[in-house]
Design an enzyme around this catalytic site. Structure first.
Site, mmCIF file in Angstrom:
data_model
loop_
_atom_site.group_PDB
_atom_site.id
_atom_site.type_symbol
_atom_site.label_atom_id
_atom_site.label_comp_id
_atom_site.label_asym_id
_atom_site.label_seq_id
_atom_site.Cartn_x
_atom_site.Cartn_y
_atom_site.Cartn_z
ATOM 1 N N ASP A 139 -3.828 2.490 -5.365
ATOM 2 C CA ASP A 139 -2.525 2.497 -4.690
ATOM 3 C C ASP A 139 -2.263 1.299 -3.796
ATOM 4 O OD1 ASP A 139 -4.153 3.064 -2.475
ATOM 5 O OD2 ASP A 139 -2.573 4.290 -1.575
ATOM 6 N N GLU A 140 -3.025 0.231 -3.979
ATOM 7 C CA GLU A 140 -2.692 -0.959 -3.189
ATOM 8 C C GLU A 140 -2.923 -2.217 -4.001
ATOM 9 O OE1 GLU A 140 -5.483 -1.978 0.106
ATOM 10 O OE2 GLU A 140 -6.301 -0.016 -0.294
ATOM 11 N N ASP A 158 0.861 -1.191 0.000
ATOM 12 C CA ASP A 158 0.000 0.000 0.000
ATOM 13 C C ASP A 158 0.894 1.237 0.000
ATOM 14 O OD1 ASP A 158 -2.994 0.819 1.882
ATOM 15 O OD2 ASP A 158 -1.766 2.095 0.627
HETATM 16 N N1 DCP Z 1 -8.996 8.470 -1.084
HETATM 17 C C1 DCP Z 1 -10.035 9.392 -1.248
HETATM 18 N N2 DCP Z 1 -11.012 9.523 -0.295
HETATM 19 C C2 DCP Z 1 -10.961 8.766 0.842
HETATM 20 C C3 DCP Z 1 -9.928 7.834 1.023
HETATM 21 C C4 DCP Z 1 -8.949 7.707 0.030
HETATM 22 O O1 DCP Z 1 -10.070 10.077 -2.273
HETATM 23 N N3 DCP Z 1 -11.904 8.910 1.784
HETATM 24 C C5 DCP Z 1 -7.930 8.417 -2.113
HETATM 25 C C6 DCP Z 1 -6.804 9.315 -1.688
HETATM 26 C C7 DCP Z 1 -5.763 8.399 -1.143
HETATM 27 C C8 DCP Z 1 -5.975 7.146 -1.967
HETATM 28 O O2 DCP Z 1 -7.386 7.108 -2.242
HETATM 29 O O3 DCP Z 1 -4.453 8.939 -1.289
HETATM 30 C C9 DCP Z 1 -5.563 5.897 -1.239
HETATM 31 O O4 DCP Z 1 -6.338 5.722 -0.058
HETATM 32 P P1 DCP Z 1 -5.708 5.170 1.275
HETATM 33 O O5 DCP Z 1 -6.842 4.811 2.182
HETATM 34 O O6 DCP Z 1 -4.705 4.108 0.962
HETATM 35 O O7 DCP Z 1 -5.007 6.464 1.928
HETATM 36 P P2 DCP Z 1 -3.597 7.115 1.704
HETATM 37 O O8 DCP Z 1 -2.792 6.387 0.664
HETATM 38 O O9 DCP Z 1 -3.781 8.572 1.454
HETATM 39 O O10 DCP Z 1 -2.920 6.955 3.135
HETATM 40 P P3 DCP Z 1 -2.307 5.664 3.841
HETATM 41 O O11 DCP Z 1 -0.853 5.969 4.011
HETATM 42 O O12 DCP Z 1 -3.019 5.576 5.156
HETATM 43 O O13 DCP Z 1 -2.542 4.483 2.954
HETATM 44 CA CA CA Z 2 -2.439 4.130 0.672
#
Ligand code: DCP
Ligand code: CA
Length: 388
Positions: A104-105, A9
């Site tokens: 992204d995962e 991720d």
């Molecule tokens: N995303 C979004 N709205 C949300 C959650 C996520 O648009 N409520 C988008 C933005 C994030 C991407 O999806 O960057 C990936 O979601 P993740 O839950 O994996 O969150 P992040 O990558 O930002 O953070 P983490 O480091 O916790 O994975």
């Molecule tokens: Ca992520």
């Protein structure tokens, strides 16, 4: 032989891409969302912003109050597509058995592929290095014998982490964690478990299966298995998936027809957009409803001809919903939609079916606008209702 599964991720994906594109942002709190003066929520917060209590889903106005020095950036989905593709490409260099989840995962089954690297951890480090070298992004990797444990492990070692749960250690790792760490266990399930005096995964794992089954039905069997580190799900390439599902659990159980319809409309838009993205059409539409008591029902309809037009999918789903609502008045906690029986895009629309054809053109125009300006750039009437 035990499987070796990675859950990989990217950390703070949108925010990290913005930092990679603009080095001036590196090391600073970056919040990706929309315009904080207008309505909107945080999509991604860089790890520098997180100590201020900022997380995805929080209203931007609150994020601004908690961290006024943060740099706020409006999400630009076109900027995230290329790094996402490259990320998946890098992973597929390490094993052909890849299952992307969102942008992204991904899960990667590396059983047998770790040998040349000496150990799963060495292989994971090689993956992290390539991602950083080519994309200037950090990833967190969980390693385990099954998907659920790998996913929880990657979550716990964020950011830039690596955590291996060796075969046989699954329960030892899971037992002390709160039940909310289990995928599928949201606020509601957590609350019900709390009323049953269950707070940790270990406590859930040691409950007799029939008690969990009685309370939560089929879903209970799944989470009970997960809590015991049992998860036989394979890592599957998306091409192999024969259906697309979207579902939404409500903050409060509801019987409000307009709200249910608006939610359904939003879900239908999402599945239809994914069908179009994958150049597919669906012949079957299934509605899923879970009631407040966790009883779950599904109703399916077969379309006259396969379609990926939002309005066609929605009309079919709405018919199913209306029928159920007419029969049963019981508060609903979850609504879901599945499209299946998928075919390629070779199907031609009938020449005389100009109305559907027009709707298809409209969908594609909306896809294009959303691609350029983000998913919230354009909304149809029903979605606005579901958000308000
Ligand atoms: N995303 C979004 N709205 C949300 C959650 C996520 O648009 N409520 C988008 C933005 C994030 C991407 O999806 O960057 C990936 O979601 P993740 O839950 O994996 O969150 P992040 O990558 O930002 O953070 P983490 O480091 O916790 O994975
Ligand atoms: Ca992520």
């Amino acid at each position: 032989m035990a499987r070796c599964i990675f859950h990989i991720d990217l950390d703070a994906f949108f925010a990290s891409v913005e930092q990679a594109l603009n080095p001036e942002l590196s090391g600073k709190p970056v919040i990706v969302g929309g315009d904080p003066e207008r309505r909107g929520v945080v999509a991604s917060a860089s790890y520098e912003a997180r100590p201020f209590g900022i997380h995805a889903g929080m209203p931007l106005s609150k994020a601004r109050r908690l961290c006024p020095q943060a740099i706020f950036i409006q999400a630009g989905f076109s900027r995230y597509r290329e790094p996402s593709h490259k990320f998946m490409e890098i992973l597929s260099d390490f094993s052909p058995c890849i299952e992307p989840l969102g942008l992204d995962e991904a899960y990667l089954d590396v059983t047998g592929y770790q040998e040349p690297y000496g150990s799963p951890q060495e292989l994971a480090l090689a993956i992290k290095e390539r991602i950083y070298k080519e994309l200037k992004l950090t990833a967190s990797i969980g390693i385990a014998t099954c998907k659920v444990v790998a996913k929880i492990a990657s979550d716990l070692c964020k950011p830039d982490g690596l955590l291996e749960i060796t075969p046989g250690e699954e329960c030892h790792f899971l037992n002390p964690l709160p039940v909310a760490k289990l995928p599928g266990v949201g606020k509601k399930t957590e609350q019900v478990l709390k009323e049953m005096a269950i707070a940790t995964i270990g406590e859930l794992a040691s409950l007799p299966l029939d008690i969990v089954k009685k309370r939560f039905g089929k879903f209970g069997m799944v989470i009970h298995g997960y809590a015991n580190g049992i998860d036989d799900r394979k890592v599957e390439a998306p091409g192999e998936s024969k259906s697309i599902n979207k579902q939404n659990t409500f903050a409060q159980d509801t019987l409000e027809q307009h709200f249910l319809e608006a939610s359904l409309h939003y879900l239908c838009e999402q599945v239809s957009a994914e069908l179009r993205y994958r150049d597919k059409q669906a012949r079957s539409v299934t509605l899923k409803l879970r009631y407040a008591d966790f009883k779950t029902i599904t109703r399916q309809v077969t379309l006259k001809e396969a379609s990926n037009v939002s309005q066609v999918i929605f009309a079919a789903a709405l018919q199913l919903l209306s029928k159920v609502l007419a029969q049963k008045e019981k508060p609903i906690r979850l609504i879901g939609i599945k499209v299946s029986n998928l075919s390629g895009k070779e199907k031609q629309l009938h020449m005389f079916n100009t109305e559907t054809e027009k709707l298809g053109h409209l969908d594609r125009a909306i896809d294009e606008i959303r691609k350029r300006y983000g998913s919230t750039a354009i909304k149809k009437g029903k979605d606005i209702l579901s958000l308000s």
